[in-house]
Design a protein around this motif. Structure first.
Motif, PDB file in Angstrom:
ATOM      1  N   GLU A 195       6.183  -2.188   7.154  1.00 52.46           N
ATOM      2  CA  GLU A 195       6.779  -3.448   6.693  1.00 52.46           C
ATOM      3  C   GLU A 195       6.271  -4.630   7.516  1.00 52.46           C
ATOM      4  N   TRP A 196       5.893  -4.413   8.765  1.00 58.30           N
ATOM      5  CA  TRP A 196       5.446  -5.489   9.657  1.00 58.30           C
ATOM      6  C   TRP A 196       3.990  -5.836   9.461  1.00 58.30           C
ATOM      7  N   LEU A 197       3.228  -4.903   8.918  1.00 57.23           N
ATOM      8  CA  LEU A 197       1.782  -5.081   8.822  1.00 57.23           C
ATOM      9  C   LEU A 197       1.363  -5.821   7.557  1.00 57.23           C
ATOM     10  N   ASP A 198       0.404  -6.717   7.687  1.00 60.08           N
ATOM     11  CA  ASP A 198      -0.183  -7.382   6.524  1.00 60.08           C
ATOM     12  C   ASP A 198      -1.283  -6.520   5.925  1.00 60.08           C
ATOM     13  N   ALA A 199      -1.942  -5.739   6.793  1.00 57.91           N
ATOM     14  CA  ALA A 199      -3.060  -4.906   6.355  1.00 57.91           C
ATOM     15  C   ALA A 199      -3.104  -3.641   7.203  1.00 57.91           C
ATOM     16  N   ILE A 200      -3.864  -2.680   6.713  1.00 54.29           N
ATOM     17  CA  ILE A 200      -4.036  -1.407   7.408  1.00 54.29           C
ATOM     18  C   ILE A 200      -5.490  -0.984   7.234  1.00 54.29           C
ATOM     19  N   TYR A 201      -5.966  -0.131   8.119  1.00 55.82           N
ATOM     20  CA  TYR A 201      -7.337   0.364   8.023  1.00 55.82           C
ATOM     21  C   TYR A 201      -7.312   1.724   7.336  1.00 55.82           C
ATOM     22  N   VAL A 202      -8.054   1.831   6.238  1.00 54.44           N
ATOM     23  CA  VAL A 202      -8.068   3.041   5.422  1.00 54.44           C
ATOM     24  C   VAL A 202      -9.368   3.789   5.681  1.00 54.44           C
ATOM     25  N   GLY A 203      -9.254   5.077   6.019  1.00 54.38           N
ATOM     26  CA  GLY A 203     -10.422   5.905   6.263  1.00 54.38           C
ATOM     27  C   GLY A 203     -10.507   6.318   7.710  1.00 54.38           C
ATOM     28  N   GLU A 204     -11.317   7.350   7.964  1.00 50.56           N
ATOM     29  CA  GLU A 204     -11.431   7.871   9.319  1.00 50.56           C
ATOM     30  C   GLU A 204     -12.733   7.456   9.989  1.00 50.56           C
ATOM     31  N   LYS A 205     -13.852   7.680   9.350  1.00 51.14           N
ATOM     32  CA  LYS A 205     -15.159   7.413   9.974  1.00 51.14           C
ATOM     33  C   LYS A 205     -15.506   5.920   9.967  1.00 51.14           C
ATOM     34  N   ASN A 206     -15.421   5.286   8.818  1.00 53.09           N
ATOM     35  CA  ASN A 206     -15.702   3.852   8.690  1.00 53.09           C
ATOM     36  C   ASN A 206     -14.508   3.174   8.022  1.00 53.09           C
ATOM     37  N   PRO A 207     -13.406   3.029   8.765  1.00 52.15           N
ATOM     38  CA  PRO A 207     -12.198   2.472   8.150  1.00 52.15           C
ATOM     39  C   PRO A 207     -12.413   1.054   7.644  1.00 52.15           C
ATOM     40  N   ARG A 208     -11.820   0.779   6.494  1.00 51.41           N
ATOM     41  CA  ARG A 208     -11.926  -0.561   5.909  1.00 51.41           C
ATOM     42  C   ARG A 208     -10.541  -1.212   5.884  1.00 51.41           C
ATOM     43  N   ARG A 209     -10.513  -2.467   6.277  1.00 59.32           N
ATOM     44  CA  ARG A 209      -9.253  -3.215   6.310  1.00 59.32           C
ATOM     45  C   ARG A 209      -8.801  -3.468   4.885  1.00 59.32           C
ATOM     46  N   THR A 210      -7.561  -3.090   4.595  1.00 61.19           N
ATOM     47  CA  THR A 210      -7.018  -3.221   3.250  1.00 61.19           C
ATOM     48  C   THR A 210      -5.633  -3.847   3.343  1.00 61.19           C
ATOM     49  N   ALA A 211      -5.408  -4.890   2.556  1.00 64.20           N
ATOM     50  CA  ALA A 211      -4.113  -5.572   2.564  1.00 64.20           C
ATOM     51  C   ALA A 211      -3.023  -4.672   1.993  1.00 64.20           C
ATOM     52  N   ILE A 212      -1.851  -4.745   2.603  1.00 67.96           N
ATOM     53  CA  ILE A 212      -0.679  -4.034   2.094  1.00 67.96           C
ATOM     54  C   ILE A 212       0.062  -4.990   1.173  1.00 67.96           C
ATOM     55  N   GLU A 213       0.203  -4.616  -0.099  1.00 67.67           N
ATOM     56  CA  GLU A 213       0.880  -5.467  -1.082  1.00 67.67           C
ATOM     57  C   GLU A 213       2.340  -5.089  -1.276  1.00 67.67           C
ATOM     58  N   GLY A 214       2.705  -3.882  -0.879  1.00 68.33           N
ATOM     59  CA  GLY A 214       4.088  -3.475  -1.047  1.00 68.33           C
ATOM     60  C   GLY A 214       4.408  -2.217  -0.266  1.00 68.33           C
ATOM     61  N   VAL A 215       5.661  -2.154   0.221  1.00 70.01           N
ATOM     62  CA  VAL A 215       6.171  -0.994   0.941  1.00 70.01           C
ATOM     63  C   VAL A 215       7.561  -0.716   0.408  1.00 70.01           C
ATOM     64  N   ARG A 216       7.818   0.550   0.084  1.00 70.72           N
ATOM     65  CA  ARG A 216       9.178   0.932  -0.277  1.00 70.72           C
ATOM     66  C   ARG A 216       9.385   2.385   0.101  1.00 70.72           C
ATOM     67  N   TYR A 217      10.643   2.789   0.079  1.00 73.51           N
ATOM     68  CA  TYR A 217      11.000   4.141   0.465  1.00 73.51           C
ATOM     69  C   TYR A 217      11.610   4.837  -0.734  1.00 73.51           C
ATOM     70  N   HIS A 218      11.212   6.091  -0.923  1.00 73.44           N
ATOM     71  CA  HIS A 218      11.712   6.862  -2.065  1.00 73.44           C
ATOM     72  C   HIS A 218      11.915   8.305  -1.608  1.00 73.44           C
ATOM     73  N   GLN A 219      13.160   8.746  -1.625  1.00 73.48           N
ATOM     74  CA  GLN A 219      13.498  10.116  -1.234  1.00 73.48           C
ATOM     75  C   GLN A 219      12.903  10.480   0.124  1.00 73.48           C
ATOM     76  N   GLY A 220      13.056   9.591   1.092  1.00 71.27           N
ATOM     77  CA  GLY A 220      12.596   9.843   2.450  1.00 71.27           C
ATOM     78  C   GLY A 220      11.094   9.731   2.664  1.00 71.27           C
ATOM     79  N   VAL A 221      10.373   9.198   1.686  1.00 71.78           N
ATOM     80  CA  VAL A 221       8.917   9.066   1.773  1.00 71.78           C
ATOM     81  C   VAL A 221       8.553   7.588   1.723  1.00 71.78           C
ATOM     82  N   VAL A 222       7.526   7.209   2.496  1.00 71.01           N
ATOM     83  CA  VAL A 222       7.012   5.849   2.438  1.00 71.01           C
ATOM     84  C   VAL A 222       6.010   5.766   1.288  1.00 71.01           C
TER      85      VAL A 222
END
Length: 167
Positions: A29-56
């Protein structure tokens, strides 16, 4: 630093389910973006966060449909160390332990910590040395001191924990 892994798409609007690798799921919820991938992570904006049945559930920019979200399956989600949750004094991140030299209280060098196994009860430190591999439980009776700055861990070898060690 890894904080999650995408397990699969959720619904038809590009959301993905996240396997948490953090003790603080609210961080998404605090982050505007996150890095996706392991070897060459790419910065990707987070557009939404919600919780459903204990899962993000995350909605990431550039993945508006289920089919596009499917391409993210298995991808690691990471943050910069600067975005990490601040630690209290004496706390450490598990990745900081890898590479520490491990010594007994009597000064015997057991080897180098090569891996941390996260189990349900406690973590287990894998130490590889000249006398083979040792599995050390991360419990106060065994782990006596961790000195990240000097690259050293001191342990108390409980009876039967390390074969062939008489201390």
């Amino acid at each position: 630093m890894a904080v999650g892994r995408i397990t699969r798409p959720h619904g038809v609007h590009g959301e993905v389910r996240v396997e948490l690798l953090t003790d603080v799921p609210e961080r998404f919820e605090w982050l505007d973006a996150i890095y996706v991938g392991e070897k060459n992570p790419r910065r990707t904006a987070i557009e939404g966060v919600r919780y459903h049945q204990g899962v993000v559930l995350l909605r990431l920019a550039g993945y508006p449909t289920r089919d596009e979200a499917e391409s993210l399956r298995g991808q690691l989600l990471q943050v910069l160390e600067a975005d990490a949750v601040p630690l209290e004094e004496g706390e450490y991140y598990l990745y900081q332990l890898v590479g520490l030299d491990v010594f007994t209280e009597a000064g015997t060098h057991l080897g180098r910590l090569s891996e941390v196994l996260e189990t349900g009860a406690n973590n287990v430190f894998v130490v590889n040395g000249d006398n083979g591999q040792h599995l050390l439980p991360d419990i106060p009776d065994v782990i006596k001191a961790i000195d990240i700055e000097h690259g050293k861990m001191t342990i108390h070898p409980m009876p039967g924990l390390i074969d062939g060690l008489d201390e």
